[in-house]
Motif scaffolding. Structure first.
Motif, short mmCIF file in Angstrom:
data_model
loop_
_atom_site.label_atom_id
_atom_site.label_comp_id
_atom_site.label_asym_id
_atom_site.label_seq_id
_atom_site.Cartn_x
_atom_site.Cartn_y
_atom_site.Cartn_z
N ASP A 112 0.89 -1.10 -0.03
CA ASP A 112 0.01 -0.01 0.06
C ASP A 112 0.83 1.31 0.02
O ASP A 112 1.85 1.22 0.82
CB ASP A 112 -0.90 0.03 1.23
N VAL B 102 0.35 4.22 0.98
CA VAL B 102 0.12 5.13 1.97
C VAL B 102 0.77 4.32 3.32
O VAL B 102 1.37 5.04 4.00
CB VAL B 102 -1.41 5.52 2.46
N THR B 103 0.18 3.29 3.60
CA THR B 103 0.73 2.49 4.77
C THR B 103 2.29 1.77 4.67
O THR B 103 2.63 1.52 5.66
CB THR B 103 -0.11 1.32 5.25
N GLY B 104 2.54 1.43 3.66
CA GLY B 104 3.81 1.15 3.16
C GLY B 104 3.74 -0.66 3.66
O GLY B 104 4.56 -1.33 3.75
N MET B 105 2.30 -1.21 3.70
CA MET B 105 2.41 -2.61 4.20
C MET B 105 1.47 -3.16 3.16
O MET B 105 0.71 -2.79 2.51
CB MET B 105 1.51 -2.62 5.44
N ASP C 180 -1.82 -5.36 7.44
CA ASP C 180 -1.71 -4.86 8.86
C ASP C 180 -1.09 -6.12 9.47
O ASP C 180 -2.09 -7.02 9.84
CB ASP C 180 -2.93 -4.22 9.47
#
Length: 146
Positions: free
Chosen positions: A66, A68-71, A74
């Motif tokens: 992602d 935005v989250t870099g993941m 989660d």
């Protein structure tokens, strides 16, 4: 350019692995076989009282990172999804307490498939299962890739 950049980020797939543990007892026994055939096939694992293991399970997912989250996913959600399945097995006699195993031996191979079936529809959009690996012992390991 932005469309191309977006395409590149979506096409990059990363593998993420989470490892958890659980303890359970199982008995490797096929009712259609005689006691002698079961013992020949499964050895001491066919005994009426079963045997316990401290299992380790590795769940590996695949997906895009992602922006935005870099993941990919989660890790706390991944942990919770695994905990939901582990709670059905932990400190249980797998063959007696888990309906999935009422008609199949609770081998490490079948436990892999059980995890896969339980988890495959509970992942975020765009994230897929890549592999489930079960360590029955440090030396006995099975992996399933669907």
């Amino acid at each position: 350019y932005n469309e191309y950049k977006s395409y590149l980020s979506m096409s990059k797939s990363v593998l993420v692995t989470r490892i958890e543990q659980f303890s359970a007892t199982h008995r490797l026994y096929v009712p259609s076989l005689s006691d002698e055939e079961n013992e020949k096939t499964f050895g001491k694992s066919s005994g009426i009282h079963g045997q316990g293991h401290n299992y380790k399970v590795e769940l590996q997912v695949r997906g895009p990172v992602d922006e935005v989250t870099g993941m990919v996913m989660d890790i706390a959600d991944m942990k919770q999804q695994m905990a939901n399945v582990i709670s059905k097995l932990d400190h249980k006699f797998i063959d007696k307490d888990v309906p999935y195993f009422s008609d199949k031996p609770s081998t490490a191979e079948n436990i892999c498939i059980y995890f896969w079936e339980e988890l495959k529809n509970n992942l975020p959009d765009g994230v897929s299962l890549n592999k489930v690996k079960i360590y029955e012992t440090d030396k006995n390991v099975a992996a399933y890739k669907g």
